[in-house]
Design a protein around this motif. Structure first.
Motif, PDB file in Angstrom:
ATOM      1  N   UNK A 131      19.976   7.249  25.807  1.00  0.00           N
ATOM      2  CA  UNK A 131      21.285   8.044  26.026  1.00  0.00           C
ATOM      3  C   UNK A 131      22.641   7.631  25.427  1.00  0.00           C
ATOM      4  N   UNK A 132      22.671   6.360  25.141  1.00  0.00           N
ATOM      5  CA  UNK A 132      24.023   5.775  24.761  1.00  0.00           C
ATOM      6  C   UNK A 132      24.013   6.351  23.254  1.00  0.00           C
ATOM      7  N   UNK A 133      23.072   5.896  22.532  1.00  0.00           N
ATOM      8  CA  UNK A 133      22.831   6.634  21.176  1.00  0.00           C
ATOM      9  C   UNK A 133      23.080   8.127  21.155  1.00  0.00           C
ATOM     10  N   UNK A 134      22.506   8.713  21.875  1.00  0.00           N
ATOM     11  CA  UNK A 134      22.833  10.256  21.947  1.00  0.00           C
ATOM     12  C   UNK A 134      23.850  10.661  22.018  1.00  0.00           C
ATOM     13  N   UNK A 135      24.715  10.104  23.026  1.00  0.00           N
ATOM     14  CA  UNK A 135      26.284  10.376  23.114  1.00  0.00           C
ATOM     15  C   UNK A 135      27.047  10.215  21.963  1.00  0.00           C
ATOM     16  N   UNK A 136      26.643   8.935  21.339  1.00  0.00           N
ATOM     17  CA  UNK A 136      27.652   8.644  20.009  1.00  0.00           C
ATOM     18  C   UNK A 136      27.280   9.515  19.037  1.00  0.00           C
ATOM     19  N   UNK A 137      26.051  10.107  18.886  1.00  0.00           N
ATOM     20  CA  UNK A 137      25.663  10.924  17.755  1.00  0.00           C
ATOM     21  C   UNK A 137      25.940  12.512  18.071  1.00  0.00           C
ATOM     22  N   UNK A 138      26.461  12.757  19.230  1.00  0.00           N
ATOM     23  CA  UNK A 138      26.617  14.170  19.596  1.00  0.00           C
ATOM     24  C   UNK A 138      27.670  14.604  18.476  1.00  0.00           C
ATOM     25  N   UNK A 139      28.801  14.224  18.485  1.00  0.00           N
ATOM     26  CA  UNK A 139      29.819  14.851  17.497  1.00  0.00           C
ATOM     27  C   UNK A 139      29.442  14.798  16.084  1.00  0.00           C
ATOM     28  N   UNK A 140      28.965  13.743  15.473  1.00  0.00           N
ATOM     29  CA  UNK A 140      28.390  13.767  14.164  1.00  0.00           C
ATOM     30  C   UNK A 140      27.449  14.710  13.887  1.00  0.00           C
ATOM     31  N   UNK A 141      26.346  14.868  14.676  1.00  0.00           N
ATOM     32  CA  UNK A 141      25.357  15.656  14.314  1.00  0.00           C
ATOM     33  C   UNK A 141      25.969  17.403  14.650  1.00  0.00           C
ATOM     34  N   UNK A 142      26.876  17.176  15.623  1.00  0.00           N
ATOM     35  CA  UNK A 142      27.437  18.736  15.561  1.00  0.00           C
ATOM     36  C   UNK A 142      28.030  19.241  14.529  1.00  0.00           C
ATOM     37  N   UNK A 143      28.847  18.265  13.839  1.00  0.00           N
ATOM     38  CA  UNK A 143      29.502  18.598  12.583  1.00  0.00           C
ATOM     39  C   UNK A 143      28.342  18.600  11.327  1.00  0.00           C
ATOM     40  N   UNK A 144      27.388  17.633  11.327  1.00  0.00           N
ATOM     41  CA  UNK A 144      26.576  17.734  10.211  1.00  0.00           C
ATOM     42  C   UNK A 144      25.702  19.011   9.993  1.00  0.00           C
ATOM     43  N   UNK A 145      25.290  19.559  11.174  1.00  0.00           N
ATOM     44  CA  UNK A 145      24.464  20.646  11.013  1.00  0.00           C
ATOM     45  C   UNK A 145      25.025  21.919  10.340  1.00  0.00           C
ATOM     46  N   UNK A 146      26.173  22.445  10.732  1.00  0.00           N
ATOM     47  CA  UNK A 146      26.684  23.580   9.838  1.00  0.00           C
ATOM     48  C   UNK A 146      27.224  23.042   8.561  1.00  0.00           C
ATOM     49  N   UNK A 147      27.509  21.625   8.300  1.00  0.00           N
ATOM     50  CA  UNK A 147      28.014  21.259   7.237  1.00  0.00           C
ATOM     51  C   UNK A 147      26.868  21.156   6.065  1.00  0.00           C
ATOM     52  N   UNK A 148      25.785  20.952   6.413  1.00  0.00           N
ATOM     53  CA  UNK A 148      24.663  20.997   5.649  1.00  0.00           C
ATOM     54  C   UNK A 148      24.149  22.298   5.134  1.00  0.00           C
ATOM     55  N   UNK A 149      24.327  23.394   6.046  1.00  0.00           N
ATOM     56  CA  UNK A 149      24.094  24.763   5.415  1.00  0.00           C
ATOM     57  C   UNK A 149      25.297  25.227   4.498  1.00  0.00           C
ATOM     58  N   UNK A 150      26.382  24.803   4.588  1.00  0.00           N
ATOM     59  CA  UNK A 150      27.567  25.225   4.020  1.00  0.00           C
ATOM     60  C   UNK A 150      27.132  24.449   2.518  1.00  0.00           C
TER      61      UNK A 150
END
Length: 222
Positions: free
Chosen positions: A11-30
């Motif tokens: 849970x702690x890891x997921x909280x830390x990765x929320x923002x990086x993954x939120x940015x990384x997903x559309x950035x990969x598509x871009x």
């Protein structure tokens, strides 16, 4: 393999990765969009997009590996319970769908969903449809633009095709002619049917609940 305090660490890891993954997903598509749509003689932006896409892939791979280790499960057991994460790790085209899991984690902060179940289903369906349509349009355009006898010659044609395919309308004025393009088409149409079913089912259930609540609140003989 048992990991001490594994659920808390996860849970702690997921909280830390929320923002990086939120940015990384559309950035990969871009980055993928730059690779497909940039036709300039200078390869600088295409090379930069490729390097950034590989870096984003590494972020997803690290996240997947860490959560696998923290879960304490065997790889096959973890794969069955994290099928979407496994799919988006193996198939680069679908990596933007990881935003759905991230959106779910954000909405469930403090263990209380901010939206109703039906609202979440419709929101997920909208996000998924948008990402899938854009990704499929890029992939099909990449395959079709130089193919003999192709009707999809511009990215606009591909976007029009993707919209008609995912909504299951299928006008047929532009269609893929390459084998891989048709594979993408079948996948997108299947996803469109599934998304339409999810939204329709959720909306119907919501209406039934509303009518049932109104019947219960109605005075006797009213």
């Amino acid at each position: 393999m048992h990991v001490r305090n594994g659920p808390d660490l996860t849970r702690r890891w997921d909280r830390r990765m929320e923002l990086p993954l939120l940015v990384a997903s559309p950035l990969f598509l871009a980055c993928y969009a730059v690779r497909v749509l940039d036709t300039s003689p200078d390869p600088f932006w295409r090379d930069l997009a490729l390097a950034l896409a590989l870096l984003i892939w590494a972020v997803f791979a690290v996240d997947y590996t860490v959560r696998l280790l923290l879960s304490g499960r065997r790889p096959l057991s973890f794969l069955r319970t994290h099928l979407l994460d496994t799919v988006v790790l193996v198939l680069p085209l679908l990596r933007p769908l990881r935003i759905v899991n991230t959106y779910d984690a954000v909405q469930r902060r403090r263990d209380e969903p901010r939206l109703s179940l039906y609202g979440r289903v419709m929101a997920y369906a909208a996000i998924t449809a948008l990402l899938l349509s854009f990704a499929a349009a890029l992939a099909v355009y990449q395959q079709e633009r130089d193919a003999p006898g192709a009707t999809i010659r511009t990215f606009g044609d591909s976007v029009w095709w993707a919209c008609s395919a995912i909504t299951t309308v299928g006008y047929g004025d532009v269609t893929p002619v390459t084998p891989l393009g048709r594979v993408y088409a079948v996948f997108l149409m299947a996803c469109g049917v599934a998304l339409l079913g999810a939204v329709t089912g959720s909306f119907s259930s919501w209406l039934i609940q509303v009518f049932d609540r109104e019947d219960k609140e109605r005075p006797p003989g009213g």
